[in-house]
Design a protein around this motif. Sequence first.
Motif, mmCIF file in Angstrom:
data_model
loop_
_atom_site.group_PDB
_atom_site.id
_atom_site.type_symbol
_atom_site.label_atom_id
_atom_site.label_comp_id
_atom_site.label_asym_id
_atom_site.label_seq_id
_atom_site.Cartn_x
_atom_site.Cartn_y
_atom_site.Cartn_z
ATOM 1 N N ALA A 34 44.227 -97.453 24.069
ATOM 2 C CA ALA A 34 43.278 -97.280 25.299
ATOM 3 C C ALA A 34 43.583 -98.296 26.493
ATOM 4 N N ALA A 35 42.938 -97.947 27.785
ATOM 5 C CA ALA A 35 43.373 -98.639 28.817
ATOM 6 C C ALA A 35 42.205 -98.531 29.649
ATOM 7 N N THR A 36 41.655 -99.764 30.156
ATOM 8 C CA THR A 36 40.620 -99.969 30.900
ATOM 9 C C THR A 36 40.945 -99.885 32.345
ATOM 10 N N GLY A 37 40.116 -99.014 33.212
ATOM 11 C CA GLY A 37 40.437 -98.989 34.684
ATOM 12 C C GLY A 37 41.971 -98.432 34.904
ATOM 13 N N ALA A 38 42.309 -97.693 34.038
ATOM 14 C CA ALA A 38 43.912 -96.983 34.178
ATOM 15 C C ALA A 38 44.159 -96.433 35.649
ATOM 16 N N VAL A 39 43.039 -95.725 36.010
ATOM 17 C CA VAL A 39 43.135 -94.803 37.225
ATOM 18 C C VAL A 39 42.053 -95.210 38.187
ATOM 19 N N SER A 40 42.468 -95.352 39.248
ATOM 20 C CA SER A 40 41.068 -95.502 40.231
ATOM 21 C C SER A 40 41.501 -94.740 41.582
ATOM 22 N N ILE A 41 40.347 -94.505 42.177
ATOM 23 C CA ILE A 41 40.414 -93.612 43.432
ATOM 24 C C ILE A 41 39.994 -94.684 44.617
ATOM 25 N N TRP A 42 40.706 -94.513 45.815
ATOM 26 C CA TRP A 42 40.251 -95.570 46.793
ATOM 27 C C TRP A 42 40.154 -94.716 48.325
ATOM 28 N N SER A 43 39.422 -95.353 49.158
ATOM 29 C CA SER A 43 39.211 -95.069 50.190
ATOM 30 C C SER A 43 40.403 -95.285 51.218
ATOM 31 N N GLY A 44 41.319 -96.005 51.138
ATOM 32 C CA GLY A 44 42.310 -96.110 51.738
ATOM 33 C C GLY A 44 43.745 -95.850 51.134
ATOM 34 N N LEU A 45 44.801 -96.001 51.901
ATOM 35 C CA LEU A 45 46.019 -95.795 51.340
ATOM 36 C C LEU A 45 46.440 -97.042 50.373
ATOM 37 N N ASN A 46 47.411 -96.802 49.658
ATOM 38 C CA ASN A 46 47.956 -97.623 48.735
ATOM 39 C C ASN A 46 46.854 -98.672 47.860
ATOM 40 N N GLY A 47 45.702 -97.737 47.489
ATOM 41 C CA GLY A 47 44.847 -98.554 46.945
ATOM 42 C C GLY A 47 44.007 -99.595 47.412
ATOM 43 N N THR A 48 43.888 -99.236 48.727
ATOM 44 C CA THR A 48 42.957 -100.376 49.633
ATOM 45 C C THR A 48 41.594 -99.602 49.847
ATOM 46 N N GLY A 49 40.820 -100.464 50.435
ATOM 47 C CA GLY A 49 39.458 -99.864 50.977
ATOM 48 C C GLY A 49 38.304 -99.836 49.712
ATOM 49 N N ASN A 50 37.497 -99.044 49.963
ATOM 50 C CA ASN A 50 36.373 -99.284 48.727
ATOM 51 C C ASN A 50 37.069 -98.375 47.590
ATOM 52 N N LEU A 51 36.652 -98.883 46.220
ATOM 53 C CA LEU A 51 36.657 -98.006 45.143
ATOM 54 C C LEU A 51 35.787 -96.915 45.003
ATOM 55 N N LEU A 52 36.160 -95.782 44.773
ATOM 56 C CA LEU A 52 35.364 -94.398 44.770
ATOM 57 C C LEU A 52 35.013 -94.115 43.511
ATOM 58 N N ALA A 53 36.083 -94.205 42.666
ATOM 59 C CA ALA A 53 35.888 -93.967 41.167
ATOM 60 C C ALA A 53 37.017 -94.774 40.410
ATOM 61 N N SER A 54 36.562 -94.771 39.042
ATOM 62 C CA SER A 54 37.623 -95.508 38.187
ATOM 63 C C SER A 54 37.481 -94.894 36.719
ATOM 64 N N PHE A 55 38.714 -94.794 36.162
ATOM 65 C CA PHE A 55 38.752 -93.906 34.933
ATOM 66 C C PHE A 55 39.079 -95.008 33.707
ATOM 67 N N ASP A 56 38.467 -95.200 32.698
ATOM 68 C CA ASP A 56 39.124 -95.748 31.435
ATOM 69 C C ASP A 56 39.542 -94.641 30.406
ATOM 70 N N LEU A 57 40.740 -94.839 29.938
ATOM 71 C CA LEU A 57 41.292 -94.129 28.856
ATOM 72 C C LEU A 57 41.312 -94.539 27.502
ATOM 73 N N LEU A 58 41.290 -93.343 26.989
ATOM 74 C CA LEU A 58 41.151 -93.556 25.280
ATOM 75 C C LEU A 58 42.617 -93.350 24.880
ATOM 76 N N GLY A 59 42.980 -94.221 23.795
ATOM 77 C CA GLY A 59 44.389 -94.027 23.138
ATOM 78 C C GLY A 59 44.095 -92.736 22.336
ATOM 79 N N ASN A 60 44.806 -91.665 22.816
ATOM 80 C CA ASN A 60 44.919 -90.514 22.342
ATOM 81 C C ASN A 60 46.111 -89.957 21.615
ATOM 82 N N SER A 61 47.123 -90.695 21.587
ATOM 83 C CA SER A 61 48.457 -90.148 21.363
ATOM 84 C C SER A 61 49.144 -91.280 20.370
ATOM 85 N N ALA A 62 48.088 -92.027 19.603
ATOM 86 C CA ALA A 62 48.692 -93.025 18.700
ATOM 87 C C ALA A 62 49.377 -92.818 17.497
ATOM 88 N N ASN A 63 49.024 -91.293 17.000
ATOM 89 C CA ASN A 63 49.737 -90.773 15.723
ATOM 90 C C ASN A 63 50.558 -89.565 15.970
#
Length: 194
Positions: free
Chosen positions: A100-129
């Motif tokens: 599992a990974a918290t905040g693994a993917v984030s969408i930003w209003s500026g280039l290179n992860g700058t500006g305002n955070l528009l959305a974020s994803f937490d991911l589950l560990g789906n390939s452990a086995n």
Amino acid sequence: MKFHALAALALFAAAPVMAAPVTVDFEAAPSYASVGNTYADKGVSFGGGALGLQNDADFTYFTNAPSPLGVMFAVDTDSAMNVAAGFAGLFSFSYASTAAATGAVSIWSGLNGTGNLLASFDLLGNSANCADIGWCSFDSLSASFSGIAYSVTFNGDSTIAYDDLAFNTVPEPTSALLMGLGLAGLAAARRRRT
């Protein structure tokens, strides 16, 4: 009447380039090398930490990926995807993760992860086995957001494989201008008739 035809033609010519859908599938990304500008023809570039990976004759690294030839790993925080024209509305992707990974993917209003955070994803560990294959189960996620985004950051966790990043680019300024001129021309012609 000629004006109507020109206005309609301008409107028709502008329509196909509005909000063009883009999918980055990593099929052309070099294995064990930076994805970099591999998708520059789509208006997309990646930081040096975004590496392509393809299965080879010696080893199968992943199975069941939506696009079967290649995936992307973010090996450090310099792995942002930048879209020079911007994108809006919806972003989706597929992933396989061994943990599992918290905040693994984030969408930003500026280039290179700058500006305002528009959305974020937490991911589950789906390939452990996955037995002897590192990544065998890919899930798809999507989020809608308000505003115009210019970058997506990946947290640099190399235990996550990404595939099929999909979004709609913002219209080109010249296309928007043509669309506006076409609409203005139609409105003026209609007003002239009444």
